[in-house]
Write an enzyme that holds these catalytic residues in place. Structure first.
Site, PDB file in Angstrom:
ATOM      1  N   HIS A 404       0.828  -1.210   0.000  1.00 15.39           N
ATOM      2  CA  HIS A 404       0.000   0.000   0.000  1.00 15.39           C
ATOM      3  C   HIS A 404       0.858   1.254   0.000  1.00 15.39           C
ATOM      4  O   HIS A 404       0.662   2.177  -0.797  1.00 15.39           O
ATOM      5  CB  HIS A 404      -0.920  -0.022   1.237  1.00 15.39           C
ATOM      6  N   CYS A 712       0.301  -4.560 -16.036  1.00 14.15           N
ATOM      7  CA  CYS A 712       0.067  -3.397 -15.170  1.00 14.15           C
ATOM      8  C   CYS A 712       0.705  -3.598 -13.790  1.00 14.15           C
ATOM      9  O   CYS A 712       0.579  -2.762 -12.920  1.00 14.15           O
ATOM     10  CB  CYS A 712      -1.412  -3.093 -15.046  1.00 14.15           C
TER      11      CYS A 712
HETATM   12  C1  PEP Z   1      -0.757  -6.930  -9.714  1.00 12.09           C
HETATM   13  O1  PEP Z   1      -1.057  -7.871  -8.980  1.00 12.09           O
HETATM   14  O2  PEP Z   1       0.267  -6.904 -10.424  1.00 12.09           O
HETATM   15  C2  PEP Z   1      -1.596  -5.731  -9.747  1.00 12.09           C
HETATM   16  C3  PEP Z   1      -1.345  -4.772 -10.606  1.00 12.09           C
HETATM   17  O3  PEP Z   1      -2.591  -5.651  -8.839  1.00 12.09           O
HETATM   18  P1  PEP Z   1      -2.394  -5.205  -7.314  1.00 12.09           P
HETATM   19  O4  PEP Z   1      -1.000  -4.712  -7.153  1.00 12.09           O
HETATM   20  O5  PEP Z   1      -3.388  -4.166  -7.046  1.00 12.09           O
HETATM   21  O6  PEP Z   1      -2.663  -6.486  -6.584  1.00 12.09           O
END
Ligand code: PEP
Ligand code: MG
Length: 763
Positions: A404, A712
């Site tokens: 976070h 992403c």
């Molecule tokens: C991921 O898991 O790479 C992602 C982009 O989602 P988060 O970081 O929100 O779990």
């Protein structure tokens, strides 16, 4: 040439005298020369020290002992240091020097003045800061005898073991190093503190004054929360005032030293400074800033109606390269090193910032966080986001690059270091530190960031915008970051995480459902997403449905209903939760529906943590049931569980329009390495062959079927990884805001290389 006297008054000191008076003496002299009210002082010059060595006949014996010393032999170092210091202390100070010092002292004031006696070491090419702390200071000195004794002890301290070692390591000849001694009236401050002559973070013409009762040590050491006053230099008015509850003060004790005294109940809450005093201080600060041409960090003291300036130094004082580690021996040679590394973790959000530490153990503590502070906590959570917006840097004990704290800091453009393991234990409230969010390093004190590269050449030949065949998009989590994200020129948003928006509402989605407030929730979601869509007109924006683990909801209203899960990362999150909480899912879909209806056809929806095509099929069916024209909107999935990569063909058959690698999770689920666990952070390997093989497999399948394939996760912000992905045929990448330019460059370079290779093959 006129001989340098044994004693120089501050008023007599010129810049060139640094060799005679040392850095400390020269700086006090300069402050005096520009009219700052510096407490009365004289300096026993370096020449006085040389004369002392020569006239007492100890010079040769002293240097001979030092010359023969092997400084790596600890025992020898300690014993020679003791011997040489004893030698310095064993002889009488020659009469002339003694007389000059006591005469000057007598001129300071009748009936004896209490003084501080401080070493001020000198070397021709060595700024004094490098010697800081290696020589002695004596406070509360009264009378000729004690004064001369303190001066002699300062001289002896030039031969402390640490100082000898330091000089030897730096290649300095002991014969060329001298010491001056500053004898300064000791100010028994009734109130004191520090001020920043301009805002330490934004550079605005706002003078920030912090003050408390008694000696300044209380504020400087952080043992008291001082009052805080903000003076606007434009309107010349105090524009903000925060009177703190001050529990203690530090006062001089007897003839030597200091003690801590509890404050009376009236003093605790009484303002320390009047507006007139703040204004006087700010004006003095302005003089210093104008003289030195950079914002200053100033120590001040007030006794009765008299204001004193004790020290003035640039807010960013120190240069960064080659900063030595704490406990790794003496500091490095000047020009290199001047800070000490206190801690290391993972550089989670780039940038360098200095400020005062505020340790936040509980969200309640965030009220103590002021603009420009450094928030230090075990791990941030959504309730801390308002405080995270105010701070100049963030440091956590726990977490990795995708926790976070890391995600939110990057969005806010705030430097952050995560996973230090012990920041909350090692750092102290009020301590000034510098956080390097690129390197993951925390330095003691305020460390100057390297100067930005000269822009001249760039201006002369501004490059054309880089156009890439592979789309380079950006990740967004906070709607307030949308404009910054769009300013990168990104080709769209590859991931909008709505959980940060929802967690910022302070109430769980379940609470809204339970209290019949669904409209409110839908409205909040609608407007947050709209802000991002508006920043990217005509460009694709993939909005991800809610993916917050249950533990992140716990502090929110309604959070008490959240199940306690043994491992929330593997628990009730992502699409699996929405499918079983139709009301929660429906509110999100309703917000999307209204946005599509309002003409935002560029909105695509992405489902997180899918592990079977049936989840996609079911989610789409629910949307259809709620009136979404599912054939004509863009729906896709995150590939972040190995099963979804393995089953990618089946997802494609099920009708996904795109797939995006969520490598943050894909890595942790492939390798069984908790992404938020700093103890295994070094084993969290984005380029592990198993991860790469899954990605390669999924890219190939997507390409074969003409499905857009993207990334992403954090790995999409790593140029090397992105080059690999482009080489393997990915259609778009989505990076963090700060990383977009370098990712665009990496993509362009790789694409050109591919074209060049192809051209050469066909030639
Ligand atoms: C991921 O898991 O790479 C992602 C982009 O989602 P988060 O970081 O929100 O779990
Ligand atoms: Mg994920």
């Amino acid at each position: 040439m006129k001989e340098m006297p044994n004693v120089l008054w501050l008023e007599e000191i010129k810049k060139e005298d640094i060799i005679s008076v040392g850095g400390k003496g020269a700086s006090l002299g300069e402050m005096t020369s520009i009219g700052l009210p510096v407490p009365k002082a004289f300096v026993v010059t370096a020449q006085a020290f040389r004369r002392f060595l020569v006239e007492t006949g100890i010079e040769d014996a002293l240097f001979r002992r030092l010359e023969r010393l092997d400084v790596e032999d600890n025992g020898a170092l300690e014993s020679v240091s003791r011997e040489v210091q004893d030698l310095v202390l064993s002889v009488d100070i020659p009469d002339q020097i003694r007389e000059d010092v006591t005469d000057a002292y007598a001129r300071m004031g009748a009936n004896g003045t209490v003084v501080a006696v401080r070493s001020s070491a000198t070397a021709e090419d060595l700024p004094e800061a490098s010697f800081a702390g290696q020589q002695e200071t004596f406070l509360n000195i009264l009378g000729d005898v004690d004064l001369l004794d303190a001066v002699q002890r300062c001289w002896a301290s030039l031969y402390g073991a640490r100082a000898i070692y330091y000089r030897a390591k730096q290649g300095f000849d002991d014969r060329s190093v001298n010491i001056a001694v500053v004898v300064q009236e000791l100010i028994r401050s009734e109130k004191s503190g520090v001020m920043f002559t301009s805002h330490p973070v934004t550079g605005e013409p706002l003078t920030i004054v912090e003050g408390s009762w008694g000696l300044g040590e209380a504020v400087v050491s952080g043992s008291v929360s001082p009052d805080n006053y903000v003076f606007d230099l434009r309107s010349e008015r105090v524009v903000d005032r925060m009177v703190a509850e001050k529990e203690i003060m530090i006062v001089p004790e007897g003839e030597h030293g200091t003690k801590v005294v509890e404050l009376s109940s009236e003093q605790r809450t009484a303002p320390v400074l009047s507006d007139a005093e703040v204004s006087r201080l700010a004006m003095l600060g302005k003089i210093a800033e104008e003289h030195y041409d950079v914002p200053q960090d100033i120590e001040w003291a007030i006794v009765g109606d008299d204001v004193f300036i004790l020290q003035s130094r640039p807010i960013t004082t120190i240069r960064r390269p080659e900063i030595p580690r704490a406990g790794s021996g003496p500091a490095q040679r000047p020009g290199g090193a001047l800070g000490v590394v206190l801690l290391e973790g993972q550089g989670a959000s780039p940038g360098v910032a200095s400020g005062r530490v505020v340790i936040v153990r509980d969200v309640k503590d965030t009220s103590a966080v002021k603009d420009g502070d450094i928030l230090v906590t075990k791990m941030t959570n959504p309730d801390m986001v308002p405080a995270m917006r105010r701070v100049s840097a963030i440091v956590t004990d726990e977490g990795g690059m995708t926790c976070h704290a890391a995600i939110v800091s990057r969005e806010l453009g705030t430097p952050a270091v995560v996973g230090t393991k012990k920041a909350t234990k090692l750092l102290r409230d009020g301590q000034v530190i510098t956080v390097d969010g690129e390197k993951g390093t925390i330095y003691e004190g305020a460390v100057e960031a390297p100067a930005p590269a000269a822009p001249a050449a760039v201006a002369a030949a501004a490059p054309a915008p880089v156009i890439t065949g592979t789309l380079v998009k950006v990740n967004v989590s906070l709607p307030e970051a949308a404009k910054r994200a769009a300013a990168t020129g990104a080709d769209g948003v590859g991931l909008l995480r709505i959980e940060h928006l929802i967690l910022g509402l302070a109430r769980t989605p379940g609470w809204y459902v339970e209290h019949g407030e669904e409209e409110k929730f839908i409205g909040e979601l609608y407007s947050g997403i709209k802000t991002v869509l508006d920043a990217f007109p005509g460009k694709p924006v993939w909005v991800r449905t809610l993916d917050a683990p249950t533990d992140e909801f716990r502090n929110m209203q309604g959070g008490e209903e959240e199940p306690i899960e043994h491992n929330p990362m593997l628990g009730w999150r992502g699409i699996r939760r929405d499918l079983r909480s139709p009301e929660q899912f429906r509110m999100q879909i309703e917000a999307f529906k209204r946005l599509w209806a309002a003409g935002y056809s560029n909105l695509g929806v992405m489902f997180p943590l899918v592990n079977h095509p049936n989840e996609f099929i079911q989610a789409r069916a629910m949307m259809r049931g709620w009136g979404v024209d599912v054939e004509n909107v863009t729906l896709g999935v995150m590939v972040e569980v190995p099963s979804s990569a393995i089953l990618i063909e089946d997802f494609i058959k099920a009708g996904i329009r795109f797939a995006s690698f969520g490598t943050n999770d894909l890595i942790q689920y492939t390798l069984a390495i908790d992404r938020n666990n700093e103890h295994v952070a070094d084993m969290y390997e984005p380029e592990h062959p198993a991860v790469l093989r899954l990605i390669d497999y999924a890219i190939k399948a997507c390409r074969e079927h003409g499905v857009e394939c993207s990334i992403c996760g954090q790995a999409g912000s790593d140029p090397d990884m992105v080059a690999w992905l482009v080489g393997h045929g990915i259609t778009s990448v989505s990076a963090n805001i700060d990383a977009v330019p370098r990712i665009r460059e990496a993509v362009a370079r790789k694409e050109r290389q591919i074209l060049l290779d192809a051209a050469r093959r066909n030639a």
